[in-house]
Design an enzyme around this catalytic site. Structure first.
Site, PDB file in Angstrom:
ATOM      1  N   ALA A 198      25.298  -0.246   7.136  1.00 55.27           N
ATOM      2  CA  ALA A 198      25.307   0.125   5.714  1.00 55.27           C
ATOM      3  C   ALA A 198      24.338  -0.723   4.907  1.00 55.27           C
ATOM      4  O   ALA A 198      24.562  -0.970   3.725  1.00 55.27           O
ATOM      5  CB  ALA A 198      26.724  -0.030   5.155  1.00 55.27           C
ATOM      6  N   ARG A 214      15.315   7.806  -0.811  1.00 58.85           N
ATOM      7  CA  ARG A 214      15.232   9.232  -1.130  1.00 58.85           C
ATOM      8  C   ARG A 214      16.376   9.702  -2.031  1.00 58.85           C
ATOM      9  O   ARG A 214      16.337  10.819  -2.550  1.00 58.85           O
ATOM     10  CB  ARG A 214      15.204  10.050   0.163  1.00 58.85           C
ATOM     11  CG  ARG A 214      13.840  10.045   0.846  1.00 58.85           C
ATOM     12  CD  ARG A 214      13.859  10.811   2.155  1.00 58.85           C
ATOM     13  NE  ARG A 214      14.477  10.038   3.225  1.00 58.85           N
ATOM     14  CZ  ARG A 214      14.680  10.500   4.451  1.00 58.85           C
ATOM     15  NH1 ARG A 214      14.340  11.742   4.760  1.00 58.85           N
ATOM     16  NH2 ARG A 214      15.247   9.736   5.374  1.00 58.85           N
ATOM     17  N   THR A 225      17.591  -0.770  13.176  1.00 63.12           N
ATOM     18  CA  THR A 225      19.003  -0.692  13.571  1.00 63.12           C
ATOM     19  C   THR A 225      19.370  -1.734  14.614  1.00 63.12           C
ATOM     20  O   THR A 225      20.481  -2.279  14.603  1.00 63.12           O
ATOM     21  CB  THR A 225      19.303   0.708  14.108  1.00 63.12           C
ATOM     22  OG1 THR A 225      18.345   1.046  15.122  1.00 63.12           O
ATOM     23  CG2 THR A 225      19.235   1.746  12.994  1.00 63.12           C
ATOM     24  N   ASN A 236      20.646  11.731   3.099  1.00 59.84           N
ATOM     25  CA  ASN A 236      19.441  11.027   2.678  1.00 59.84           C
ATOM     26  C   ASN A 236      18.991  11.378   1.267  1.00 59.84           C
ATOM     27  O   ASN A 236      18.145  10.676   0.705  1.00 59.84           O
ATOM     28  CB  ASN A 236      18.300  11.326   3.660  1.00 59.84           C
ATOM     29  CG  ASN A 236      18.566  10.759   5.037  1.00 59.84           C
ATOM     30  OD1 ASN A 236      18.835   9.577   5.183  1.00 59.84           O
ATOM     31  ND2 ASN A 236      18.528  11.616   6.046  1.00 59.84           N
ATOM     32  N   ARG A 238      45.418  11.225 -22.730  1.00 63.32           N
ATOM     33  CA  ARG A 238      44.494  10.122 -22.476  1.00 63.32           C
ATOM     34  C   ARG A 238      45.200   8.996 -21.719  1.00 63.32           C
ATOM     35  O   ARG A 238      46.433   8.983 -21.599  1.00 63.32           O
ATOM     36  CB  ARG A 238      43.914   9.638 -23.803  1.00 63.32           C
ATOM     37  CG  ARG A 238      42.963  10.655 -24.435  1.00 63.32           C
ATOM     38  CD  ARG A 238      42.619  10.283 -25.862  1.00 63.32           C
ATOM     39  NE  ARG A 238      42.064   8.936 -25.969  1.00 63.32           N
ATOM     40  CZ  ARG A 238      41.823   8.334 -27.140  1.00 63.32           C
ATOM     41  NH1 ARG A 238      42.108   8.962 -28.280  1.00 63.32           N
ATOM     42  NH2 ARG A 238      41.315   7.117 -27.176  1.00 63.32           N
ATOM     43  N   LYS A 289      47.672   9.583 -26.662  1.00 62.43           N
ATOM     44  CA  LYS A 289      46.981   8.414 -26.109  1.00 62.43           C
ATOM     45  C   LYS A 289      47.921   7.215 -26.098  1.00 62.43           C
ATOM     46  O   LYS A 289      48.539   6.884 -27.112  1.00 62.43           O
ATOM     47  CB  LYS A 289      45.730   8.124 -26.945  1.00 62.43           C
ATOM     48  CG  LYS A 289      45.071   6.777 -26.653  1.00 62.43           C
ATOM     49  CD  LYS A 289      45.227   5.847 -27.830  1.00 62.43           C
ATOM     50  CE  LYS A 289      44.635   4.479 -27.549  1.00 62.43           C
ATOM     51  NZ  LYS A 289      44.917   3.515 -28.648  1.00 62.43           N
ATOM     52  N   SER A 305      55.767  19.524 -40.447  1.00 60.43           N
ATOM     53  CA  SER A 305      54.350  19.826 -40.245  1.00 60.43           C
ATOM     54  C   SER A 305      53.467  19.073 -41.224  1.00 60.43           C
ATOM     55  O   SER A 305      53.880  18.731 -42.344  1.00 60.43           O
ATOM     56  CB  SER A 305      54.122  21.334 -40.407  1.00 60.43           C
ATOM     57  OG  SER A 305      54.842  22.047 -39.430  1.00 60.43           O
ATOM     58  N   ARG A 309      55.155  13.123 -51.130  1.00 54.77           N
ATOM     59  CA  ARG A 309      54.035  13.966 -51.530  1.00 54.77           C
ATOM     60  C   ARG A 309      54.086  14.120 -53.045  1.00 54.77           C
ATOM     61  O   ARG A 309      55.130  13.957 -53.682  1.00 54.77           O
ATOM     62  CB  ARG A 309      54.097  15.329 -50.845  1.00 54.77           C
ATOM     63  CG  ARG A 309      55.373  16.103 -51.076  1.00 54.77           C
ATOM     64  CD  ARG A 309      55.403  17.382 -50.266  1.00 54.77           C
ATOM     65  NE  ARG A 309      56.608  18.159 -50.533  1.00 54.77           N
ATOM     66  CZ  ARG A 309      57.402  18.657 -49.602  1.00 54.77           C
ATOM     67  NH1 ARG A 309      57.125  18.452 -48.330  1.00 54.77           N
ATOM     68  NH2 ARG A 309      58.455  19.375 -49.939  1.00 54.77           N
TER      69      ARG A 309
END
Length: 466
Positions: free
Chosen positions: A10, A16, A79, A228, A333, A351, A405, A440
């Protein structure tokens, strides 16, 4: 096969590939291509594995992990030179020595076992895994003697016209008798066009010593095709994913369209799970039995409990309980944990939050850095305002709460058990248990200020101007 040692080459750069990443680290079905070879060797029963590293050696070692032995080839001189660097790591007792290339990720444990078994039976000092290929250009050619044994291996750049017509090629996989290999390595010389130490030259040395070199021919040459360039990597990816899908389907997983289903090698999926088209499941994800995943869904490094449905959604590094419903168009997430029976509906993003049993977040909502209890209902358009521009803050919603809501929950904040938040509220203070919170502005109706009252026709305007 405890007496076997495997050397995996390795060290090469892989020019290439046109990449800043070492070739053997390019991913294939979720793991580096070199790791496929190392796992195949392990599955064949070989425990002692030596990886020869060179180009980006530290990156390769860090990525592959500490369970392997490593030998450094500082200069890539062929090799044979690479295998020479491993000699100090060989055990003292005699036994077979496997040599394989790290850029042949499609090799199987069955093939490796077959090479070793035939090597033992043949009593050869070396067994070469060969293959018949339709186009042998670029490969080393196998030259056999009258008895069918391997006489020598000629590399492409050193082959004459007649030798280049040979279709039997060297796959780069060998099995040696270890002691004889050690002797041959000491005799290697760079007597070739490249000035390198070829491992293939030991075959000719064995012939000169009248030692037997056997050939083990592979049934399907595609198993040992080297990688390769990116095109070859993509072809190998197709083969590997087809193997993965076939294995899963034989184990009880249904795939509506295997051709459009992409599952990584480390993913586990239980029986009677249905995978819809255009689904990708990545990394070490675990999908329990009885689920329905997809279509158009991506799951990455996540755990999904049984009988859960995920459609048209993205799930990353999350844990999902049993009997959950996710999607369509949900985004979980990293750090998300859904308990049992949770519903996450369309256009909901979660998340780094824990959502309790039976809680429903049906649509158009963002939940971030929150702990939400059991049986909570979160209305459409709810947002946890977790970020003040500097820090992330926690939102806590206790069991049984009802969030109306279009609510903004400005963290840090706690909504206690069974509280109700009126729709359209912006909540900045904690809400006690079993309370109704409304925040509100008071509605004011101003009469005769509508669109009709304020519209003056051109004719009326002209009268006013006279």
């Amino acid at each position: 096969m405890s007496d076997i040692v495997a050397v995996i080459l390795a060290a090469g750069k892989g020019t290439r590939m046109k990449s800043q990443v070492a070739k053997v680290l390019h991913p294939l079905a979720g793991i580096p291509m070199a790791l496929h070879v190392l796992r195949a060797v392990q599955d064949a029963g070989v425990k002692r594995r030596i990886v020869v590293v060179g180009h980006q050696a530290n990156d390769v070692k860090e990525t592959l992990g500490e369970e392997f032995l490593y030998a450094l080839q500082e200069k890539q001189l062929g090799t044979g030179h690479a295998v020479q660097q491993t000699v100090d790591l060989w055990p003292q007792e005699e036994g077979p020595m496997l040599v394989l290339c790290a850029d042949t990720p499609l090799i199987t444990a069955e093939t490796i076992k077959n090479v070793v078994e035939q090597h033992r039976r043949s009593e050869a000092v070396c067994s070469v895994l060969t293959a018949q290929v339709p186009d042998s250009h670029g490969y080393g050619r196998i030259i056999r003697d009258d008895r069918g044994y391997v006489q020598k291996i000629v590399e492409e750049q050193d082959a004459d016209k007649r030798e280049k017509e040979i279709e039997e090629i060297n796959t780069g996989c060998y099995c040696f008798s270890r002691n004889e290999l050690g002797v041959a390595l000491r005799r290697l010389k760079p007597s070739n066009a490249q000035g390198e130490y070829y491992l293939t030259d030991v075959v000719e040395f064995f012939q000169q010593q009248q030692m037997k070199v056997a050939a083990v021919e592979l049934d399907d040459y595609r198993e040992l095709q080297g990688i390769n360039n990116r095109s070859q990597l993509a072809e190998a990816e197709k083969v590997m994913r087809r193997r993965i899908n076939e294995r899963l389907m034989l184990s009880g997983v249904t795939m509506v369209s295997p051709e459009s289903t992409y599952i990584d090698v480390d993913t586990k999926i239980g029986e009677d799970t249905l995978i819809q088209p255009n689904t990708r499941i990545m990394g070490a994800s675990v999908i329990a039995g009885g689920c329905e995943i997809g279509p158009d869904t991506t799951i990455q490094e996540s755990i999904v409990g049984g009988n859960t449905t995920i459609a048209n959604s993205v799930v990353k590094k999350s844990r999902i309980g049993v009997d959950c419903t996710i999607g369509p168009f949900s985004y979980l997430r990293p750090g998300t944990e859904l308990c049992d029976g949770v519903k996450i509906g369309d256009f909901v993003e979660v998340k780094k939050s824990v959502i309790g049993d039976g809680t429903k977040i049906p649509h158009l909502t963002y939940i971030g850095d929150a702990n939400i209890g059991k049986r909570v209902n979160v209305g459409a358009g709810t947002i946890t305002c977790n970020y003040d521009g500097v820090n992330k803050w926690k939102t806590i919603i206790e069991d049984g709460a009802f969030i109306g809501s279009s609510t903004n929950l400005v963290a840090p904040i706690r909504i206690s058990a069974d509280a109700i938040i009126g729709a359209g509220s912006t909540i900045t203070k904690d809400v006690p248990a079993n309370s109704l919170a409304v925040a509100r502005g008071r509605q004011k109706n101003i009469e005769e200020r509508g669109r009709k009252t304020n519209t003056i026709s051109k004719k009326e305007k002209n009268k006013e101007d006279m």
